[in-house]
Design a protein around this motif. Structure first.
Motif, PDB file in Angstrom:
ATOM      1  N   ASN A  44      33.658  33.769 -32.437  1.00 37.24           N
ATOM      2  CA  ASN A  44      33.273  32.473 -32.313  1.00 37.24           C
ATOM      3  C   ASN A  44      32.572  32.304 -33.720  1.00 37.24           C
ATOM      4  OD1 ASN A  44      32.218  33.394 -29.910  1.00 37.24           O
ATOM      5  ND2 ASN A  44      31.146  30.948 -30.134  1.00 37.24           N
ATOM      6  N   GLU A  46      29.070  30.024 -34.258  1.00 44.21           N
ATOM      7  CA  GLU A  46      28.283  28.399 -34.556  1.00 44.21           C
ATOM      8  C   GLU A  46      27.666  28.097 -35.857  1.00 44.21           C
ATOM      9  OE1 GLU A  46      28.318  28.381 -29.851  1.00 44.21           O
ATOM     10  OE2 GLU A  46      26.171  28.288 -31.179  1.00 44.21           O
ATOM     11  N   ASN A  47      27.506  27.351 -36.143  1.00 41.91           N
ATOM     12  CA  ASN A  47      26.183  26.142 -37.132  1.00 41.91           C
ATOM     13  C   ASN A  47      25.556  25.400 -36.245  1.00 41.91           C
ATOM     14  OD1 ASN A  47      26.170  24.445 -39.479  1.00 41.91           O
ATOM     15  ND2 ASN A  47      27.388  26.155 -40.682  1.00 41.91           N
ATOM     16  N   VAL A  52      31.046  21.817 -37.620  1.00 46.94           N
ATOM     17  CA  VAL A  52      31.395  22.893 -38.828  1.00 46.94           C
ATOM     18  C   VAL A  52      31.526  24.248 -38.233  1.00 46.94           C
ATOM     19  CG1 VAL A  52      30.747  21.654 -40.480  1.00 46.94           C
ATOM     20  CG2 VAL A  52      29.583  22.623 -39.786  1.00 46.94           C
ATOM     21  N   GLY A  53      31.646  24.300 -36.435  1.00 51.76           N
ATOM     22  CA  GLY A  53      31.264  25.520 -36.312  1.00 51.76           C
ATOM     23  C   GLY A  53      33.062  26.511 -36.596  1.00 51.76           C
ATOM     24  N   THR A  54      33.616  27.343 -35.885  1.00 55.67           N
ATOM     25  CA  THR A  54      34.727  28.435 -36.008  1.00 55.67           C
ATOM     26  C   THR A  54      35.039  29.017 -34.566  1.00 55.67           C
ATOM     27  OG1 THR A  54      34.370  28.082 -38.627  1.00 55.67           O
ATOM     28  CG2 THR A  54      36.220  29.472 -36.965  1.00 55.67           C
ATOM     29  N   CYS A  55      35.877  28.863 -34.349  1.00 53.55           N
ATOM     30  CA  CYS A  55      36.646  29.006 -32.376  1.00 53.55           C
ATOM     31  C   CYS A  55      37.479  30.480 -32.897  1.00 53.55           C
ATOM     32  CB  CYS A  55      37.945  28.435 -31.349  1.00 53.55           C
ATOM     33  SG  CYS A  55      37.066  26.878 -31.463  1.00 53.55           S
ATOM     34  N   ALA A  58      40.549  30.609 -34.275  1.00 51.53           N
ATOM     35  CA  ALA A  58      40.410  29.858 -35.543  1.00 51.53           C
ATOM     36  C   ALA A  58      40.700  31.613 -36.798  1.00 51.53           C
ATOM     37  CB  ALA A  58      40.024  28.902 -35.895  1.00 51.53           C
ATOM     38  N   GLY A  59      38.956  32.058 -36.203  1.00 53.94           N
ATOM     39  CA  GLY A  59      38.990  33.202 -36.846  1.00 53.94           C
ATOM     40  C   GLY A  59      40.097  34.416 -36.777  1.00 53.94           C
ATOM     41  N   ALA A  62      43.166  33.008 -39.311  1.00 52.88           N
ATOM     42  CA  ALA A  62      42.979  32.888 -40.567  1.00 52.88           C
ATOM     43  C   ALA A  62      43.051  34.908 -40.982  1.00 52.88           C
ATOM     44  CB  ALA A  62      40.979  32.735 -40.573  1.00 52.88           C
ATOM     45  N   CYS A  91      42.358  24.526 -30.807  1.00 51.75           N
ATOM     46  CA  CYS A  91      43.226  26.352 -31.099  1.00 51.75           C
ATOM     47  C   CYS A  91      44.870  25.719 -30.173  1.00 51.75           C
ATOM     48  CB  CYS A  91      42.010  26.694 -30.789  1.00 51.75           C
ATOM     49  SG  CYS A  91      40.568  27.034 -31.845  1.00 51.75           S
ATOM     50  N   ARG A  94      46.574  25.089 -33.523  1.00 51.85           N
ATOM     51  CA  ARG A  94      46.142  25.594 -34.855  1.00 51.85           C
ATOM     52  C   ARG A  94      47.351  27.603 -33.740  1.00 51.85           C
ATOM     53  NH1 ARG A  94      40.536  24.669 -34.222  1.00 51.85           N
ATOM     54  NH2 ARG A  94      40.092  24.288 -35.814  1.00 51.85           N
TER      55      ARG A  94
END
Length: 136
Positions: A44, A46-47, A52-55, A58-59, A62, A91, A94
């Motif tokens: 993860n 965070e932002n 707009v953070g990413t789990c 998801a990473g 990607a 997710c 996803r």
């Protein structure tokens, strides 16, 4: 744990140490195996603007796509806490983009595997890519 599951666990554990979680202090790692047997991992990120953070999942997805993978054969999510750290709703969707309902989704804590599900158990009656095909 089987050797395949142990490899996913170690990859998720390693990448979890790189998580950027200064707001929640809740680092998460995820690792998946693609259709070619390769492991892809994500953490993860965070932002300060929370949406707009990413789990971690998801990473990992990607990374799989960037590496040429197109199908998830199994995924493991590793997070700490008393409760199970299952993929969030976004997710789960996803994962569904790249995996059929029978795909194993493993949930782990730092001590090891806590529980395994199928994607269908976590996301019943899902909307997937085949839903959009006219011939399906």
């Amino acid at each position: 744990m089987t050797p395949d599951l142990s490899a996913l666990f170690e990859a998720a554990k390693t990448v979890r140490a790189n998580a950027h979680a200064p707001y929640s202090n809740f680092p998460v790692g995820a690792a998946l195996r693609d259709e070619q047997g390769r492991i892809h991992a994500g953490c993860n990120v965070e932002n300060a603007a929370y949406p707009v953070g990413t789990c971690a999942e998801a990473g990992a997805i990607a990374a799989m796509v960037a590496g040429g993978g197109r199908a998830i054969r199994a995924i493991l999510v590793l997070g700490e806490g008393r409760g199970l750290v299952t993929p969030c709703g976004a997710c789960r969707q996803r994962i569904r983009e790249f995996a059929p309902g029978a795909t194993p989704v493993h949930v782990a804590g730092p001590e090891g595997l806590r529980r395994s599900y199928t994607l269908d158990a976590l996301l019943p009656e899902s909307f997937g890519p085949e839903t959009l095909r006219a011939d399906a």
